[in-house]
Design a protein around this motif. Structure first.
Motif, mmCIF file in Angstrom:
data_model
loop_
_atom_site.group_PDB
_atom_site.id
_atom_site.type_symbol
_atom_site.label_atom_id
_atom_site.label_comp_id
_atom_site.label_asym_id
_atom_site.label_seq_id
_atom_site.Cartn_x
_atom_site.Cartn_y
_atom_site.Cartn_z
ATOM 1 N N PHE A 105 3.863 7.214 3.072
ATOM 2 C CA PHE A 105 4.189 5.729 3.809
ATOM 3 C C PHE A 105 3.924 4.678 3.058
ATOM 4 C CE2 PHE A 105 5.332 7.191 8.080
ATOM 5 C CZ PHE A 105 4.574 8.248 8.419
ATOM 6 N N TYR A 145 0.931 -1.172 0.143
ATOM 7 C CA TYR A 145 0.191 -0.086 -0.046
ATOM 8 C C TYR A 145 0.844 1.418 0.045
ATOM 9 C CZ TYR A 145 -3.077 -3.417 2.290
ATOM 10 O OH TYR A 145 -3.843 -4.364 2.358
ATOM 11 N N GLN A 179 0.165 11.383 4.451
ATOM 12 C CA GLN A 179 -0.305 11.720 5.475
ATOM 13 C C GLN A 179 0.009 13.428 5.343
ATOM 14 O OE1 GLN A 179 1.714 10.685 9.229
ATOM 15 N NE2 GLN A 179 -0.148 10.919 10.490
ATOM 16 N N LEU A 208 -4.030 8.862 7.608
ATOM 17 C CA LEU A 208 -3.330 8.700 6.416
ATOM 18 C C LEU A 208 -4.797 8.360 5.340
ATOM 19 C CD1 LEU A 208 -1.207 7.733 8.710
ATOM 20 C CD2 LEU A 208 -0.600 6.143 6.951
ATOM 21 N N GLN A 232 -0.878 -4.592 9.136
ATOM 22 C CA GLN A 232 0.006 -3.863 8.122
ATOM 23 C C GLN A 232 0.989 -3.592 8.850
ATOM 24 O OE1 GLN A 232 -1.809 -1.118 5.784
ATOM 25 N NE2 GLN A 232 -3.858 -2.037 5.549
ATOM 26 N N PHE A 283 4.404 -0.833 8.609
ATOM 27 C CA PHE A 283 4.733 0.553 7.898
ATOM 28 C C PHE A 283 6.208 0.646 7.437
ATOM 29 C CE2 PHE A 283 0.810 3.015 6.879
ATOM 30 C CZ PHE A 283 0.065 2.204 7.381
ATOM 31 N N GLY A 284 6.769 1.315 6.418
ATOM 32 C CA GLY A 284 8.107 1.769 6.350
ATOM 33 C C GLY A 284 8.100 2.999 7.095
ATOM 34 N N PRO A 285 9.474 3.679 7.168
ATOM 35 C CA PRO A 285 9.691 4.819 7.975
ATOM 36 C C PRO A 285 9.133 6.204 7.398
ATOM 37 C CG PRO A 285 11.610 4.259 6.774
ATOM 38 C CD PRO A 285 10.592 3.268 6.644
ATOM 39 N N TYR A 306 0.260 5.382 1.238
ATOM 40 C CA TYR A 306 -0.564 6.300 1.927
ATOM 41 C C TYR A 306 0.287 7.404 1.834
ATOM 42 C CZ TYR A 306 -3.013 2.431 4.080
ATOM 43 O OH TYR A 306 -3.639 1.267 4.156
#
Lengths: 112, 110
Positions: free
Chosen positions: A90, A33, A37, A43, A101, A103-105, A35
């Motif tokens: 993200f 995914y 923000q 998000l 899920q 998430f990456g940084p 997103y």
């Protein structure tokens, strides 16, 4: 495992420029995914993919494109950057829609 | 889409206090997740909880899908609990499209 990695961490673009945000995961997850923000907000989903070669639009896809040629990678392309695309982006992945899920940084993008 | 409302928007606690965060949603869901975004921006998955109750240490969550709400309980809060808590839902029939609430910003003071 590195989990979900994103590059770059920060980027400043001029209006009209293009760029690709990179996302990779090493957990063999099928679902990925993207997103965005905006400050002080939750998000919003841009695009998602349920496997290599399969992508679909989320809530806010305009101005973005994606591709998924491998299970590991899910790059997000910005064409003709606009100030409205200033945001934190993200990437996330999950084994399927019924799993958590991860998430990456994030990538902080500024368009001026 | 689906409306996702979180309350309260802001919360200040003294270390050691308990709190309850709420997530209301406007339609039936088949997926609900709670996340914590720390002050450095990292998002951590806390719970996958489309229905029922789960506990993980000092945190627990309950989702009552028939009444369209979920609660996140934080007990004996610590300064490291500070950050923003989000719930995200996937509406029935709208697979893989997750909608986030605006979050509850928690500040735990020592």
């Amino acid at each position: 495992n590195a989990g979900v990695t994103q590059t770059p961490k920060f980027r400043i673009l001029k209006i009209g420029q293009s760029m690709t945000l990179q996302c990779a995961q090493d957990m063999n997850h099928n679902y990925m995914y993207w997103y965005r923000q905006d400050p002080g907000m939750g998000l919003k989903l841009i695009y998602y993919s349920v496997g290599a070669g399969i992508t679909d639009k989320g809530e806010v896809p305009n101005g973005y494109n994606v591709s998924r040629s491998t299970t590991e990678d899910f790059p997000l392309r910005l064409e003709l950057a606009a100030p409205s695309q200033t945001s934190v982006y993200f990437c996330a992945s999950s084994y399927s829609e019924s799993y958590e899920q991860y998430f990456g940084p994030g990538t902080r993008l500024t368009v001026t | 889409g689906i409306q996702v409302e979180q309350s309260p928007p802001d919360l200040i606690l003294q270390e050691g206090a308990n709190s309850t965060l709420r997530c209301n949603f406007s339609d039936s869901v088949n997926n609900l997740q709670w996340f914590h975004q720390n002050p450095w921006g990292q998002l951590i998955n806390l719970f996958y909880i489309p229905s029922g109750t789960k506990q993980n240490g000092r945190l627990s969550a309950t989702t009552v899908a028939t009444e369209r709400y979920s609660l996140l309980y934080i007990s004996s809060s610590q300064t490291t609990d500070s950050g923003v808590y989000f719930c995200a839902v996937e509406r029935v029939g709208n697979f893989n499209k997750f909608y986030f609430g605006s979050g509850t910003k928690l500040n735990v003071k020592p």
